[in-house]
Design a protein around this motif. Structure first.
Motif, PDB file in Angstrom:
ATOM      1  N   ALA A  49      -9.182   1.666 -42.005  1.00 40.12           N
ATOM      2  CA  ALA A  49      -8.856   3.091 -42.054  1.00 40.12           C
ATOM      3  C   ALA A  49      -9.434   3.624 -43.357  1.00 40.12           C
ATOM      4  O   ALA A  49      -9.244   3.024 -44.415  1.00 40.12           O
ATOM      5  CB  ALA A  49      -7.349   3.300 -42.024  1.00 40.12           C
ATOM      6  N   ASP A 106     -10.064   7.128 -45.805  1.00 38.87           N
ATOM      7  CA  ASP A 106      -9.874   8.525 -46.178  1.00 38.87           C
ATOM      8  C   ASP A 106     -10.878   8.805 -47.292  1.00 38.87           C
ATOM      9  O   ASP A 106     -10.635   8.504 -48.464  1.00 38.87           O
ATOM     10  CB  ASP A 106      -8.435   8.753 -46.656  1.00 38.87           C
ATOM     11  CG  ASP A 106      -8.160  10.213 -47.013  1.00 38.87           C
ATOM     12  OD1 ASP A 106      -9.052  11.057 -46.797  1.00 38.87           O
ATOM     13  OD2 ASP A 106      -7.056  10.497 -47.507  1.00 38.87           O
ATOM     14  N   CYS A 133     -10.462   9.552 -41.476  1.00 35.77           N
ATOM     15  CA  CYS A 133      -9.722  10.818 -41.495  1.00 35.77           C
ATOM     16  C   CYS A 133     -10.693  11.988 -41.643  1.00 35.77           C
ATOM     17  O   CYS A 133     -11.627  11.912 -42.455  1.00 35.77           O
ATOM     18  CB  CYS A 133      -8.729  10.836 -42.651  1.00 35.77           C
ATOM     19  SG  CYS A 133      -7.496   9.515 -42.611  1.00 35.77           S
ATOM     20  N   HIS A 175     -10.831  16.566 -41.552  1.00 38.59           N
ATOM     21  CA  HIS A 175      -9.997  17.759 -41.665  1.00 38.59           C
ATOM     22  C   HIS A 175      -9.989  18.548 -40.351  1.00 38.59           C
ATOM     23  O   HIS A 175     -10.887  18.412 -39.511  1.00 38.59           O
ATOM     24  CB  HIS A 175     -10.486  18.641 -42.810  1.00 38.59           C
ATOM     25  CG  HIS A 175     -10.330  17.991 -44.144  1.00 38.59           C
ATOM     26  ND1 HIS A 175      -9.116  17.896 -44.777  1.00 38.59           N
ATOM     27  CD2 HIS A 175     -11.230  17.368 -44.953  1.00 38.59           C
ATOM     28  CE1 HIS A 175      -9.272  17.255 -45.921  1.00 38.59           C
ATOM     29  NE2 HIS A 175     -10.537  16.926 -46.049  1.00 38.59           N
ATOM     30  N   GLU A 210      -7.580  13.439 -37.164  1.00 32.89           N
ATOM     31  CA  GLU A 210      -7.446  14.591 -38.045  1.00 32.89           C
ATOM     32  C   GLU A 210      -6.290  14.393 -39.020  1.00 32.89           C
ATOM     33  O   GLU A 210      -5.282  13.759 -38.708  1.00 32.89           O
ATOM     34  CB  GLU A 210      -7.293  15.860 -37.211  1.00 32.89           C
ATOM     35  CG  GLU A 210      -8.623  16.228 -36.547  1.00 32.89           C
ATOM     36  CD  GLU A 210      -8.534  17.377 -35.579  1.00 32.89           C
ATOM     37  OE1 GLU A 210      -9.176  18.407 -35.806  1.00 32.89           O
ATOM     38  OE2 GLU A 210      -7.816  17.231 -34.581  1.00 32.89           O
ATOM     39  N   GLN A 211      -6.477  14.963 -40.198  1.00 31.37           N
ATOM     40  CA  GLN A 211      -5.556  14.728 -41.311  1.00 31.37           C
ATOM     41  C   GLN A 211      -4.085  14.941 -40.956  1.00 31.37           C
ATOM     42  O   GLN A 211      -3.254  14.089 -41.290  1.00 31.37           O
ATOM     43  CB  GLN A 211      -5.941  15.633 -42.484  1.00 31.37           C
ATOM     44  CG  GLN A 211      -7.227  15.242 -43.184  1.00 31.37           C
ATOM     45  CD  GLN A 211      -7.060  14.142 -44.207  1.00 31.37           C
ATOM     46  OE1 GLN A 211      -7.951  13.344 -44.424  1.00 31.37           O
ATOM     47  NE2 GLN A 211      -5.921  14.102 -44.853  1.00 31.37           N
ATOM     48  N   ALA A 228      -2.822  11.980 -38.928  1.00 31.16           N
ATOM     49  CA  ALA A 228      -2.731  10.776 -39.756  1.00 31.16           C
ATOM     50  C   ALA A 228      -1.557  10.864 -40.730  1.00 31.16           C
ATOM     51  O   ALA A 228      -0.793   9.900 -40.897  1.00 31.16           O
ATOM     52  CB  ALA A 228      -4.039  10.565 -40.511  1.00 31.16           C
ATOM     53  N   CYS A 229      -1.407  12.017 -41.372  1.00 35.58           N
ATOM     54  CA  CYS A 229      -0.309  12.183 -42.338  1.00 35.58           C
ATOM     55  C   CYS A 229       1.055  12.062 -41.657  1.00 35.58           C
ATOM     56  O   CYS A 229       1.970  11.429 -42.190  1.00 35.58           O
ATOM     57  CB  CYS A 229      -0.428  13.528 -43.036  1.00 35.58           C
ATOM     58  SG  CYS A 229      -1.806  13.642 -44.200  1.00 35.58           S
ATOM     59  N   ALA A 267      -2.186   9.896 -45.398  1.00 31.82           N
ATOM     60  CA  ALA A 267      -3.263   9.952 -44.408  1.00 31.82           C
ATOM     61  C   ALA A 267      -3.835   8.573 -44.116  1.00 31.82           C
ATOM     62  O   ALA A 267      -3.965   8.181 -42.951  1.00 31.82           O
ATOM     63  CB  ALA A 267      -4.354  10.905 -44.873  1.00 31.82           C
ATOM     64  N   ALA A 322      -3.578   6.508 -40.660  1.00 31.28           N
ATOM     65  CA  ALA A 322      -4.759   6.071 -39.911  1.00 31.28           C
ATOM     66  C   ALA A 322      -4.690   4.573 -39.640  1.00 31.28           C
ATOM     67  O   ALA A 322      -5.075   4.101 -38.555  1.00 31.28           O
ATOM     68  CB  ALA A 322      -6.026   6.422 -40.682  1.00 31.28           C
TER      69      ALA A 322
END
Length: 337
Positions: A8, A10, A101, A103, A130-131, A134-135, A313, A317
Motif C-alpha cells: 500500500a 501513499d 492512494c 485524491h 481514493e483517500q 482508505a482513511c 490512508a 489501503a
C-alpha cells in the motif's frame, strides 16, 4: 519481504508512506529528492536528500515531485518511487501488487502516470483507492453499512471530503488546500510584516507551535530567526498567535465550506445518519490547532480526530489489500474511468 508481497502506497505531497498488507509500516519519509544541479542525477530521497541538500548548498536542487496531489515531474517521480520501493525492502523481481492512494477527482491522466511509474519499478498490478475510502477503512469505520459516515482528510497538499455508505463514496469533493499552503502563507506573512525570510521548516514550526484557528490568548510569543530580506543579515522577529491567525483563517474557510456542502448534497437519510454519528477528521493538516472545533461549529456535528492522522490512508489501503474481493467497488485500475 517475501516474493509477491502486496504494498500500500501513499505518495503524498509532503510524506511518502508504504505499508505491507499486514499493516506494517515499511517506509515513511519526506517526498523530496536531491538532484545534481549540473547532471540532473538523483542523489537521494527523503531524509538523505535533505541532508545532502544542507551539505552541498548551491550545487544540489531539492525537488518535490508531488505538488497538490499531482505528479509534477513524472520522470523524477519514477526514480523516486523506485528508491522508495527498494528502501521498503522489496526487490523489483518480486513484482508486488500495489494499491495506491489517490485524491477524489484524480483524472485518468494522473492515475495513468502513477500506474506507469509503479509498473516501471516492478509492480505487476496497480490499483487505486481514493483517500476518503482508505482513511475510513484505516480508522476502522464500517463503510460497508447503509448508514452514512463522513471523512475530512486534510493532507499537506490536498483536502478530501466525503460521505460514505455501502462500501463507497456517495458525495465527495477535493480542494487543492493543505498544510503546505498554511506553511507557505505563514512564510509570506512573516516576509511582509517583518521583512524576514525564513525557510519552510521554520514556517512549519511557527504553525505547529502558535498557529491556531480559534482564540489562543494563552499561547506564548515565539522568537523566529531568519535573514533580513533587504540586507541578508541574520535577524530575529517575535510572533504572536494573533499575528498568524488571519493567514490560517483564509485557508481553513474553504475546507469548512466544502464539508458543509458535502453534507448538503448527501441524500437526506445519509445526512440524518451523520447526526447520530460524527465527522472523522484525519490527515497531517488536521493537526492544526482548533480545526476540529471550527469544523464542529460549521457542520453542527461532533468531530472525532484520528488517533494517527497521518497514517490513516496508508493503513486503510493496507487493509483493503487484505479484502480486495469485498472492496472491488472502491478499488479501481486505470482501465476503469
Amino acid at each position: 519481504m517475501t516474493v509477491g508481497s502486496d504494498l500500500a502506497i501513499d505518495f503524498g505531497s509532503a510524506t511518502t508512506r508504504v505499508a505491507d498488507s499486514r499493516g506494517t509500516m515499511l517506509f515513511e519519509q519526506p517526498t523530496v529528492a536531491a538532484v545534481d544541479g549540473d547532471t540532473g542525477r538523483l542523489l537521494g530521497i527523503g531524509e538523505k536528500a535533505l541532508a545532502v541538500g544542507l551539505a552541498t548548498a548551491g550545487r544540489v536542487r531539492l525537488v518535490r515531485p508531488v505538488r497538490h496531489g499531482q505528479l509534477v515531474d513524472i520522470a523524477l517521480a519514477e526514480e523516486v518511487l523506485g528508491e522508495v520501493v527498494r528502501s521498503s525492502g522489496v526487490s523489483r523481481l518480486s513484482h508486488p501488487r500495489v494499491l495506491a492512494c489517490v485524491h477524489v477527482g484524480a483524472t485518468h491522466v494522473q492515475r495513468r502516470a502513477l500506474d506507469r511509474a509503479l509498473r516501471r519499478v516492478g509492480a505487476r498490478e496497480v490499483r487505486f483507492v481514493e483517500q476518503p475510502v482508505a482513511c475510513a477503512v484505516g480508522m476502522g469505520l464500517a463503510i460497508e453499512e447503509p448508514a452514512g459516515v463522513m471523512v475530512v482528510d486534510v493532507g499537506a497538499g490536498m483536502t478530501d471530503v466525503a460521505v460514505l455508505a455501502l462500501g463507497g463514496m456517495v458525495t465527495a469533493t477535493s480542494l487543492a488546500v493543505g498544510g503546505d499552503d498554511a506553511d507557505d502563507a505563514v512564510r509570506l506573512s512573516i516576509a511582509r510584516r517583518f521583512g524576514l525570510v525564513v525557510d519552510s521548516a521554520t514556517a512549519t514550526e511557527v504553525r505547529r507551535r502558535i498557529g491556531s484557528v480559534v482564540a489562543a490568548l494563552d499561547r506564548p510569543r515565539l522568537e523566529v530567526r531568519g535573514r533580513d530580506a533587504a540586507t541578508g543579515e541574520p535577524t530575529v522577529a517575535v510572533l504572536s498567535a494573533a499575528e498568524v491567525a488571519p493567514v490560517l483563517e483564509d485557508l481553513v474557510r474553504p475546507i469548512l465550506a466544502a464539508a458543509v456542502q458535502c453534507i448538503a448534497t448527501a441524500p437526506p437519510d445519509l445526512a440524518n445518519d451523520l447526526l447520530r454519528s460524527c465527522v472523522h477528521l484525519c490527515g497531517e493538516g488536521s493537526l492544526l490547532d482548533g480545526l476540529d472545533a471550527r469544523l464542529a461549529d460549521a457542520t453542527g456535528l461532533v468531530v472525532r480526530a484520528a488517533a494517527e492522522p497521518g497514517h490513516s490512508a496508508v493503513l486503510g489501503a493496507a487493509r483493503c489489500l487484505m479484502h480486495l474481493d469485498s472492496m472491488r467497488s472502491s478499488v479501481t485500475s486505470t482501465s476503469r474511468r
